[in-house]
Design a protein around this motif. Structure first.
Motif, PDB file in Angstrom:
ATOM      1  N   PHE A  59       9.892  21.531 -24.231  1.00 39.42           N
ATOM      2  CA  PHE A  59      11.296  21.048 -24.597  1.00 39.42           C
ATOM      3  C   PHE A  59      12.308  22.411 -24.903  1.00 39.42           C
ATOM      4  N   THR A  60      13.301  22.694 -24.237  1.00 40.33           N
ATOM      5  CA  THR A  60      14.287  23.671 -24.334  1.00 40.33           C
ATOM      6  C   THR A  60      15.007  23.336 -25.423  1.00 40.33           C
ATOM      7  N   LYS A  61      15.210  24.245 -26.524  1.00 41.99           N
ATOM      8  CA  LYS A  61      15.970  23.885 -27.622  1.00 41.99           C
ATOM      9  C   LYS A  61      17.280  24.698 -27.712  1.00 41.99           C
ATOM     10  N   PHE A  62      18.359  24.470 -27.968  1.00 41.35           N
ATOM     11  CA  PHE A  62      19.282  25.509 -28.470  1.00 41.35           C
ATOM     12  C   PHE A  62      20.620  24.626 -29.579  1.00 41.35           C
ATOM     13  N   ASN A  63      21.036  25.778 -30.126  1.00 40.66           N
ATOM     14  CA  ASN A  63      22.186  25.176 -30.891  1.00 40.66           C
ATOM     15  C   ASN A  63      23.549  25.302 -30.402  1.00 40.66           C
ATOM     16  N   CYS A  64      24.917  24.470 -30.637  1.00 38.29           N
ATOM     17  CA  CYS A  64      25.892  24.488 -30.104  1.00 38.29           C
ATOM     18  C   CYS A  64      26.923  24.777 -31.190  1.00 38.29           C
ATOM     19  N   GLN A  65      27.870  25.477 -30.913  1.00 40.17           N
ATOM     20  CA  GLN A  65      28.794  25.936 -32.127  1.00 40.17           C
ATOM     21  C   GLN A  65      29.435  25.021 -32.942  1.00 40.17           C
ATOM     22  N   ASP A  66      29.349  23.836 -32.580  1.00 39.26           N
ATOM     23  CA  ASP A  66      29.726  22.479 -33.253  1.00 39.26           C
ATOM     24  C   ASP A  66      28.781  21.988 -34.251  1.00 39.26           C
ATOM     25  N   GLY A  67      27.664  22.642 -34.421  1.00 36.26           N
ATOM     26  CA  GLY A  67      26.503  22.479 -35.165  1.00 36.26           C
ATOM     27  C   GLY A  67      25.465  21.472 -34.836  1.00 36.26           C
ATOM     28  N   ARG A  68      25.770  21.067 -33.312  1.00 37.57           N
ATOM     29  CA  ARG A  68      24.559  20.308 -32.925  1.00 37.57           C
ATOM     30  C   ARG A  68      23.430  20.975 -32.445  1.00 37.57           C
ATOM     31  N   MET A  69      21.999  20.407 -32.423  1.00 39.45           N
ATOM     32  CA  MET A  69      20.837  21.046 -31.983  1.00 39.45           C
ATOM     33  C   MET A  69      20.599  20.047 -30.672  1.00 39.45           C
ATOM     34  N   ILE A  70      20.278  20.741 -29.705  1.00 40.98           N
ATOM     35  CA  ILE A  70      19.965  19.934 -28.348  1.00 40.98           C
ATOM     36  C   ILE A  70      18.595  20.160 -27.979  1.00 40.98           C
ATOM     37  N   MET A  71      17.903  19.214 -27.567  1.00 41.56           N
ATOM     38  CA  MET A  71      16.436  19.513 -26.970  1.00 41.56           C
ATOM     39  C   MET A  71      16.466  18.775 -25.614  1.00 41.56           C
ATOM     40  N   VAL A  72      15.798  19.496 -24.571  1.00 40.51           N
ATOM     41  CA  VAL A  72      15.895  18.954 -23.195  1.00 40.51           C
ATOM     42  C   VAL A  72      14.498  19.143 -22.632  1.00 40.51           C
ATOM     43  N   ASN A  73      13.895  17.925 -22.135  1.00 44.45           N
ATOM     44  CA  ASN A  73      12.657  17.731 -21.811  1.00 44.45           C
ATOM     45  C   ASN A  73      12.693  18.516 -20.289  1.00 44.45           C
ATOM     46  N   ASP A  74      12.131  19.894 -20.114  1.00 41.58           N
ATOM     47  CA  ASP A  74      12.253  20.612 -18.869  1.00 41.58           C
ATOM     48  C   ASP A  74      11.567  19.837 -17.482  1.00 41.58           C
ATOM     49  N   ASP A  75      10.712  18.846 -17.824  1.00 39.74           N
ATOM     50  CA  ASP A  75      10.169  18.034 -16.756  1.00 39.74           C
ATOM     51  C   ASP A  75      11.131  17.340 -16.020  1.00 39.74           C
ATOM     52  N   ASN A  76      12.294  16.864 -16.785  1.00 37.71           N
ATOM     53  CA  ASN A  76      13.127  16.035 -16.240  1.00 37.71           C
ATOM     54  C   ASN A  76      14.596  16.793 -15.713  1.00 37.71           C
ATOM     55  N   VAL A  77      14.479  17.716 -15.474  1.00 39.99           N
ATOM     56  CA  VAL A  77      15.528  18.573 -15.153  1.00 39.99           C
ATOM     57  C   VAL A  77      15.145  19.474 -13.709  1.00 39.99           C
ATOM     58  N   ASN A  78      16.149  19.155 -12.432  1.00 38.84           N
ATOM     59  CA  ASN A  78      16.096  19.849 -11.327  1.00 38.84           C
ATOM     60  C   ASN A  78      16.913  21.148 -11.547  1.00 38.84           C
ATOM     61  N   ARG A  79      17.961  21.420 -12.088  1.00 33.34           N
ATOM     62  CA  ARG A  79      18.594  22.734 -12.182  1.00 33.34           C
ATOM     63  C   ARG A  79      19.543  22.846 -13.412  1.00 33.34           C
ATOM     64  N   ILE A  80      20.000  24.072 -13.551  1.00 31.97           N
ATOM     65  CA  ILE A  80      20.955  24.282 -14.768  1.00 31.97           C
ATOM     66  C   ILE A  80      22.118  25.006 -14.173  1.00 31.97           C
ATOM     67  N   GLU A  81      23.289  24.978 -14.258  1.00 31.14           N
ATOM     68  CA  GLU A  81      24.488  25.945 -14.130  1.00 31.14           C
ATOM     69  C   GLU A  81      24.942  26.246 -15.285  1.00 31.14           C
ATOM     70  N   THR A  82      25.105  27.365 -15.346  1.00 29.42           N
ATOM     71  CA  THR A  82      25.487  28.221 -16.696  1.00 29.42           C
ATOM     72  C   THR A  82      26.674  28.990 -16.377  1.00 29.42           C
ATOM     73  N   PHE A  83      27.850  28.882 -17.211  1.00 27.55           N
ATOM     74  CA  PHE A  83      29.038  29.578 -17.062  1.00 27.55           C
ATOM     75  C   PHE A  83      29.639  30.433 -18.436  1.00 27.55           C
ATOM     76  N   GLY A  84      29.849  31.174 -18.508  1.00 20.54           N
ATOM     77  CA  GLY A  84      30.251  32.007 -19.687  1.00 20.54           C
ATOM     78  C   GLY A  84      31.772  31.649 -20.128  1.00 20.54           C
ATOM     79  N   ASN A  85      31.800  31.412 -21.541  1.00 23.04           N
ATOM     80  CA  ASN A  85      33.039  31.104 -22.136  1.00 23.04           C
ATOM     81  C   ASN A  85      34.042  32.005 -22.313  1.00 23.04           C
TER      82      ASN A  85
END
Length: 69
Positions: A43-69
């Protein structure tokens, strides 16, 4: 003890937006991801600036697009 794996996402900045494309065709946009908190594994885990912690099961992901803020 947290090990910094030097994710290439950190090159985009301290905070990023990611669009996660799942195998079932859905996608989720997540804003304000703090790149220094990204931990990879089954599971990839990360925190967001609004206080959420998110966990994503990598087995269910095809791709991720990333953009700088």
């Amino acid at each position: 003890m947290k090990i910094n794996l030097l994710s290439s996402v950190a090159k985009e900045g301290e905070k990023v937006t990611q669009i996660i494309h799942f195998k079932d065709g859905t996608r989720k946009t997540i804003h304000g991801i703090i790149t220094s908190t990204i931990e990879t594994g089954k599971f990839t885990k990360f925190n967001c600036q609004d206080g959420r912690m998110i966990m994503v099961n990598d087995d269910n992901v095809n791709r991720i697009e990333t953009f700088g803020n």
